[in-house]
Write a protein that holds these residues in place. Structure first.
Motif, PDB file in Angstrom:
ATOM      1  N   UNK A   1      -8.833  10.556  29.349  1.00 53.24           N
ATOM      2  CA  UNK A   1      -7.840  11.635  29.445  1.00 53.24           C
ATOM      3  C   UNK A   1      -6.836  11.556  28.307  1.00 53.24           C
ATOM      4  N   UNK A   2      -7.339  11.441  27.111  1.00 53.84           N
ATOM      5  CA  UNK A   2      -6.471  11.264  25.946  1.00 53.84           C
ATOM      6  C   UNK A   2      -5.593  12.486  25.710  1.00 53.84           C
ATOM      7  N   UNK A   3      -4.394  12.210  25.233  1.00 52.51           N
ATOM      8  CA  UNK A   3      -3.410  13.256  24.964  1.00 52.51           C
ATOM      9  C   UNK A   3      -3.031  13.207  23.476  1.00 52.51           C
ATOM     10  N   UNK A   4      -2.556  14.304  22.928  1.00 55.88           N
ATOM     11  CA  UNK A   4      -2.122  14.283  21.525  1.00 55.88           C
ATOM     12  C   UNK A   4      -1.094  13.196  21.238  1.00 55.88           C
ATOM     13  N   UNK A   5      -0.252  12.886  22.206  1.00 52.17           N
ATOM     14  CA  UNK A   5       0.766  11.857  21.993  1.00 52.17           C
ATOM     15  C   UNK A   5       0.183  10.446  21.951  1.00 52.17           C
ATOM     16  N   UNK A   6      -1.106  10.299  22.226  1.00 54.51           N
ATOM     17  CA  UNK A   6      -1.766   9.004  22.065  1.00 54.51           C
ATOM     18  C   UNK A   6      -2.180   8.766  20.619  1.00 54.51           C
ATOM     19  N   UNK A   7      -2.019   9.767  19.788  1.00 56.85           N
ATOM     20  CA  UNK A   7      -2.382   9.637  18.376  1.00 56.85           C
ATOM     21  C   UNK A   7      -1.557   8.549  17.710  1.00 56.85           C
ATOM     22  N   UNK A   8      -2.239   7.586  17.098  1.00 58.47           N
ATOM     23  CA  UNK A   8      -1.571   6.450  16.469  1.00 58.47           C
ATOM     24  C   UNK A   8      -2.618   5.546  15.826  1.00 58.47           C
ATOM     25  N   UNK A   9      -2.142   4.574  15.076  1.00 60.78           N
ATOM     26  CA  UNK A   9      -3.004   3.480  14.646  1.00 60.78           C
ATOM     27  C   UNK A   9      -2.931   2.411  15.729  1.00 60.78           C
ATOM     28  N   UNK A  10      -4.073   1.981  16.202  1.00 59.79           N
ATOM     29  CA  UNK A  10      -4.142   1.000  17.281  1.00 59.79           C
ATOM     30  C   UNK A  10      -4.497  -0.362  16.680  1.00 59.79           C
ATOM     31  N   UNK A  11      -3.712  -1.361  17.067  1.00 60.81           N
ATOM     32  CA  UNK A  11      -3.882  -2.713  16.550  1.00 60.81           C
ATOM     33  C   UNK A  11      -4.215  -3.680  17.681  1.00 60.81           C
TER      34      UNK A  11
ATOM     35  N   UNK B   1      -3.281 -10.505  14.080  1.00 61.56           N
ATOM     36  CA  UNK B   1      -3.373  -9.056  14.207  1.00 61.56           C
ATOM     37  C   UNK B   1      -4.605  -8.540  13.486  1.00 61.56           C
ATOM     38  N   UNK B   2      -5.192  -7.489  14.029  1.00 63.24           N
ATOM     39  CA  UNK B   2      -6.256  -6.800  13.333  1.00 63.24           C
ATOM     40  C   UNK B   2      -5.694  -5.835  12.306  1.00 63.24           C
ATOM     41  N   UNK B   3      -6.580  -5.162  11.587  1.00 70.45           N
ATOM     42  CA  UNK B   3      -6.163  -4.281  10.509  1.00 70.45           C
ATOM     43  C   UNK B   3      -5.783  -2.883  11.014  1.00 70.45           C
ATOM     44  N   UNK B   4      -6.139  -2.588  12.245  1.00 70.97           N
ATOM     45  CA  UNK B   4      -5.808  -1.293  12.834  1.00 70.97           C
ATOM     46  C   UNK B   4      -6.953  -0.306  12.764  1.00 70.97           C
ATOM     47  N   UNK B   5      -7.010   0.556  13.752  1.00 73.99           N
ATOM     48  CA  UNK B   5      -8.000   1.631  13.772  1.00 73.99           C
ATOM     49  C   UNK B   5      -7.299   2.923  14.200  1.00 73.99           C
ATOM     50  N   UNK B   6      -7.570   3.990  13.487  1.00 74.02           N
ATOM     51  CA  UNK B   6      -6.879   5.250  13.733  1.00 74.02           C
ATOM     52  C   UNK B   6      -7.488   5.991  14.914  1.00 74.02           C
ATOM     53  N   UNK B   7      -6.627   6.433  15.804  1.00 76.78           N
ATOM     54  CA  UNK B   7      -7.026   7.310  16.900  1.00 76.78           C
ATOM     55  C   UNK B   7      -6.240   8.609  16.756  1.00 76.78           C
ATOM     56  N   UNK B   8      -6.962   9.710  16.670  1.00 79.31           N
ATOM     57  CA  UNK B   8      -6.332  11.017  16.534  1.00 79.31           C
ATOM     58  C   UNK B   8      -6.832  11.920  17.656  1.00 79.31           C
ATOM     59  N   UNK B   9      -5.895  12.473  18.411  1.00 76.78           N
ATOM     60  CA  UNK B   9      -6.231  13.341  19.529  1.00 76.78           C
ATOM     61  C   UNK B   9      -5.731  14.745  19.200  1.00 76.78           C
ATOM     62  N   UNK B  10      -6.653  15.674  19.108  1.00 80.83           N
ATOM     63  CA  UNK B  10      -6.283  17.048  18.777  1.00 80.83           C
ATOM     64  C   UNK B  10      -6.039  17.857  20.051  1.00 80.83           C
ATOM     65  N   UNK B  11      -5.132  18.810  19.940  1.00 77.86           N
ATOM     66  CA  UNK B  11      -4.797  19.630  21.119  1.00 77.86           C
ATOM     67  C   UNK B  11      -5.668  20.870  21.208  1.00 77.86           C
TER      68      UNK B  11
END
Length: 120
Positions: A84-94, A110-120
């Motif tokens: 149930x992802x929301x646009x406000x979940x958009x971020x780089x996840x570490x 820490x990991x290098x990060x992975x981008x999560x982008x949720x479009x509306x």
């Protein structure tokens, strides 16, 4: 010595799902707590979810009921199932792990990060 490699990020529509993975490798004796953090543009990095070596979990209020953290100790991997992802979940996840290395020293990695982008 130790590497954390995240995967599973990407672009998804609102309401969709993603599963993040983070694999630890290197001269590891033991992995303690494992967790996921995220950082959106202009904001501070924040805790999303964490899991202890015994399986105890903690979640940010904003993701409770939608995200699930789990770990596979044999694979040295932590997962974050996001529903149930929301646009406000958009971020780089570490990924962040507390790891004891061969010298018996315990450090935070820490990991290098992975981008999560949720479009509306």
């Amino acid at each position: 010595q130790v590497q954390l490699v995240e995967s599973g990020g990407g672009l998804v529509q609102a309401g969709g799902s993603l599963r993040l993975s983070c694999v630890a490798s290197g001269s590891i004796v033991n992995i303690g707590s494992m967790g996921w953090y995220r950082q959106a543009p202009g904001l501070q990095r924040e805790l999303v979810a964490s899991i202890t070596s015994g399986g105890g979990t903690e979640y940010a209020d904003s993701v409770k009921g939608r995200f699930t953290i789990s770990r596979d100790n044999a694979k040295r991997t932590v997962y974050l199932q996001m529903e149930s992802l929301k646009p406000e979940d958009t971020a780089v996840y570490y990924c962040k792990c507390r790891i004891t290395i061969f010298t018996r020293q315990q450090n935070t990695y820490w990991g290098q990060g992975t981008q999560v982008t949720v479009s509306s």
